[in-house]
Design an enzyme around this catalytic site. Structure first.
Site, PDB file in Angstrom:
ATOM      1  N   CYS A 158       3.912  -4.165   6.362  1.00  0.00           N
ATOM      2  CA  CYS A 158       3.536  -4.155   5.039  1.00  0.00           C
ATOM      3  C   CYS A 158       4.350  -3.815   4.207  1.00  0.00           C
ATOM      4  CB  CYS A 158       2.091  -2.794   5.246  1.00  0.00           C
ATOM      5  SG  CYS A 158       0.930  -3.500   5.727  1.00  0.00           S
ATOM      6  N   HIS A 186       1.003  -1.039   0.046  1.00  0.00           N
ATOM      7  CA  HIS A 186      -0.251   0.237  -0.129  1.00  0.00           C
ATOM      8  C   HIS A 186       0.903   0.789   0.072  1.00  0.00           C
ATOM      9  CE1 HIS A 186       0.754   1.547   3.974  1.00  0.00           C
ATOM     10  NE2 HIS A 186       0.712   0.072   4.899  1.00  0.00           N
TER      11      HIS A 186
END
Length: 315
Positions: free
Chosen positions: A289, A272
């Site tokens: 992430c 992301h």
């Protein structure tokens, strides 16, 4: 007939008289009796005060004892009953909090430009940013409000504006002046960190050693961009995965930060955009992430790679 005593009788009479005289003499010559009360004054014990043994008090004959009957009294309540609320026919109107407007359609200036840039960071505003709050801005604000369950007005009230600030970062000068970042040149075979698992099919190939993500189709690299990973305490998992689900507008329920254009591949770990990575580079790290700072190429990848696309994370 007169009685004439005989000689014998006279002698007897003399004897009685003589005995009587002798008795009187004996009485008169005896020891003197102490002076005392007369023979008929019998000594009596002094009268003690009369003690009434009865518990009943003596009542004067002129007073008739009466029994007074108390008048009945009404007991007082120990607590006053609570007053009943006054009921009116018309219900009271609820107080309405005034809506504070930050920006509205028709406004112009640097604050409008900054708000447009923030909306663009999370995919709600397209095209170049301007100083004018027009139709594009109204549409973007309406969509942002609808997504969060706010009243859809197209007006940037305080609640809407505060939520936008919490999800975005301060726009850079390039963002405010519509300067587009240079796209990375297409990767050439041999110029990217090749992993054998990335040579077949459509693969998002992520290398920790080069800190890069490469979009690969049938072994040919299409383009690459910078990424960063989690820390030693929260490392990004390595292995072969696939995209399980995607979402443009995501807020981390653990950290409360924005995760635009998320593509989840391993539980809560996703690829992301990261505003912090864009601002601070490799001075920080993610919570596991794969952070991206090139919004343009990330959007391109997001629109190209469907759910189920293979993801390989390797050294």
């Amino acid at each position: 007939m007169q009685y004439a005593p005989t000689r014998g009788t006279a002698r007897h009479t003399l004897t009685v008289i003589a005995f009587a005289a002798l008795s009187l003499t004996a009485t008169a010559c005896g020891p003197a009796a102490p002076a005392g009360p007369a023979a008929d004054d019998t000594p009596t014990t002094a009268a003690s005060p009369s003690t009434t043994t009865s518990d009943t008090p003596t009542t004067s004959p002129t007073e008739t004892p009466t029994t007074s009957t108390p008048a009945p009294q009404t007991p007082k309540p120990t607590k006053e009953p609570a007053a009943k609320p006054t009921v009116t026919d018309e219900p009271s109107e609820p107080k309405v909090q005034p809506v504070v407007v930050v920006l509205r359609p028709g406004d112009a200036g640097a604050k409008v430009r900054s708000m447009q840039a923030r909306l663009k960071q999370i995919g709600w505003f397209s095209g170049d940013v301007t100083n004018f709050y027009g139709t594009r801005t109204t549409t973007a604000i309406s969509g942002f409000q609808r997504k969060r369950g706010f009243p859809v007005t197209g007006i940037a009230d305080q609640r809407t504006y505060d939520r936008l600030l919490s999800m975005t970062r301060t726009p850079t000068q390039d963002e405010l002046n519509n300067v587009k970042p240079q796209s990375a040149p297409a990767a050439k075979p041999g110029s990217w960190d090749v992993d054998q698992r990335c040579l077949t099919g459509r693969v998002i190939c992520i290398s920790k050693s080069t800190r890069s993500l490469t979009w690969v189709i049938d072994g040919k690299a299409q383009y690459s961009f910078d990424v960063r990973f989690g820390s030693e305490a929260e490392p990004t998992r390595e292995g072969t995965f696939s995209i399980t689900w995607k979402k443009v507008d995501v807020i981390s329920n653990l950290y409360g930060t924005a995760m635009p254009y998320s593509m989840f591949f391993s539980g809560g770990q996703a690829i992301h955009y990261s505003a912090d990575f864009a601002a601070n580079g490799y001075n920080g790290s993610s919570h596991g992430c794969v952070n991206v700072r090139n919004m343009t190429l990330l959007k391109q990848l997001y629109n190209t790679a469907p759910v189920g696309t293979k993801v390989v994370v390797h050294w």
